[in-house]
Design a protein around this motif. Structure first.
Motif, short mmCIF file in Angstrom:
data_model
loop_
_atom_site.label_atom_id
_atom_site.label_comp_id
_atom_site.label_asym_id
_atom_site.label_seq_id
_atom_site.Cartn_x
_atom_site.Cartn_y
_atom_site.Cartn_z
N SER A 112 0.82 -1.20 0.00
CA SER A 112 0.00 0.00 0.00
C SER A 112 0.86 1.26 0.00
CB SER A 112 -0.93 0.00 1.22
OG SER A 112 -1.67 1.19 1.29
N ASP A 113 1.90 1.28 0.83
CA ASP A 113 2.78 2.45 0.92
C ASP A 113 3.59 2.64 -0.36
OD1 ASP A 113 1.89 3.00 3.48
OD2 ASP A 113 3.52 1.90 4.46
N SER A 171 2.81 1.68 -3.32
CA SER A 171 1.91 2.08 -4.41
C SER A 171 1.74 3.59 -4.45
CB SER A 171 0.54 1.41 -4.23
OG SER A 171 0.64 0.00 -4.33
N LYS A 172 1.83 4.23 -3.29
CA LYS A 172 1.71 5.68 -3.23
C LYS A 172 3.01 6.38 -3.63
CE LYS A 172 -1.53 5.04 0.57
NZ LYS A 172 -1.70 5.06 2.04
#
Length: 394
Positions: free
Chosen positions: A23-24, A26-27
């Protein structure tokens, strides 16, 4: 342009941490494909990963899309392949080239930089067989992200915790960078000095060390052997960087004298106090009179010493923080101390100064004055090192 990462998840209890990691990342503008071992799918569902990446998750080595050989095709345009967390079993397979699932087969087929972040029980990690496998993989050019030490999921205490996000991200960035400073030693100072008045009080300044830490991080990404001399700051150590603490200006002076002997580049970004109390009270100074008179004496001029005692190959950079006449003061400092470059910034400029994540700097050499726009301290660190490398080439 987005960088393409292949992330391999194995059957470690730390597999659940991969969800937040993906998730991190991907940002951070990465394109991510995920491969899982069958055991990993018992800890984390492929569906949860697919929800984050918006891409299919592969597990079985025969799980090919029509017209493709997935374990070969998926890694062809990859910029980096990271196995996180890596179990002892998967590391053993990778060390011996066993390709019995999609992850291990793709790892064998990949020609991009490869990274491994182990996570397991401390005794499994320290076992001779595991250490032999790690050595084999390192000799094959695989980068390792050292596990942390602490209380493990099994209840044991020791080395085996999955590295934190910042360490993993740093090593991914390292893998994606070119390394023009490989084989070079970079010595950096950062943070404030403290000069004691008594056992309770000290004289210091507002430096947080952020700029020096950013330069050290940048030097590591460029492949250098980095030593960071740091004053009392609240920043975390940088993985892969040798950390050397100091308190006073004299502490830093002795440290820099010793460490500078083997440095190719020296960057003095520490905010060194110019003066210190001549006498340090042995007991706490009591509040009695309306005025307290303290006599101060000069601290050693560390930058001048380093420049006067440099080797022929050393490039030395200083910093100048001013509140007025920035360029004039910085140019005078450059000539007086005989440095190769001064990084000048003003406390009055918005986006510069202490405790900020950005900086606005002017790079001054004997031949050139270069005004830079506001940028992150990390980006400025890369610019500073680029200009210093250019000076060495000249």
């Amino acid at each position: 342009m987005k960088k393409k990462l292949i992330i391999g998840i194995t059957g470690s209890i730390a597999a659940f941490k991969s969800v937040q990691l993906i998730s991190d990342l991907s940002k951070e503008n990465y394109e991510i494909d995920v491969l899982m071992t069958p055991s990993a799918a018992k800890f984390v569902t492929p569906l949860s990963i697919q929800a984050l990446t918006k891409r299919k998750v592969y597990i079985d080595v025969f799980d090919d899309d029509p017209g493709t050989i997935t374990h070969v095709d998926i890694v062809k345009n990859a910029d980096a392949f990271i196995v996180v967390p890596a179990s002892a079993t998967t590391m053993a397979k990778l060390a011996y080239g066993i390709a019995d699932n999609m992850l291990t087969a793709a790892f064998l087929a990949a020609t991009c930089p490869k990274l491994i972040a182990p996570a397991m029980n401390v005794h499994m990690y320290e076992n001779n067989a595991t250490q032999r496998n790690i050595d084999t993989l390192k000799n094959d050019g695989v980068l390792f992200i050292e596990p942390g030490t602490g209380l493990l999921a099994c209840g044991d205490v020791g080395k085996g915790k999955l590295a934190d996000y910042n360490s993993i991200k740093l090593m991914i960035e390292y893998a994606l960078h070119s390394h023009p400073l490989k084989g070079k030693r970079v010595l950096i100072s950062a943070g404030p000095t403290r000069e004691s008045m008594d056992p309770v009080r000290f004289i210091s300044n507002h430096s947080t060390g952020k700029m020096g830490y950013a330069i050290a991080r940048a030097a590591f990404l460029l492949g250098a052997d980095v030593t960071l001399a740091h004053g009392p700051v609240s920043l975390k150590d940088i993985p892969g960087v040798t950390m050397k603490p100091f308190i006073s200006a004299n502490d830093l002076f002795e440290l820099m004298k010793e460490e500078s002997k083997k440095a190719d580049y020296i960057i003095m970004s520490a905010a060194v106090g110019d003066y210190r109390p001549q006498d340090v009270a042995k007991e706490k100074i009591k509040k009695n009179d309306d005025c307290l008179h303290v006599e101060f004496i000069k601290n050693p001029d560390i930058l001048s010493y380093l420049c006067a005692n440099r080797t022929n190959q050393q490039i030395i950079c200083g910093f100048a923080m001013e509140t007025n006449d920035l360029i004039a003061h910085a140019k005078e400092k450059l000539l007086r101390k005989n440095a190769d470059m001064i990084v000048a910034n003003s406390l009055r400029t918005k986006g510069a100064g202490f405790a900020t994540d950005t900086n606005v700097a002017t790079l001054i050499t004997k031949e050139n004055t270069e005004d830079l726009p506001m940028m992150s301290k990390e980006d400025l660190g890369l610019v500073i090192l680029d200009r210093l490398m250019s000076l060495k080439e000249d």
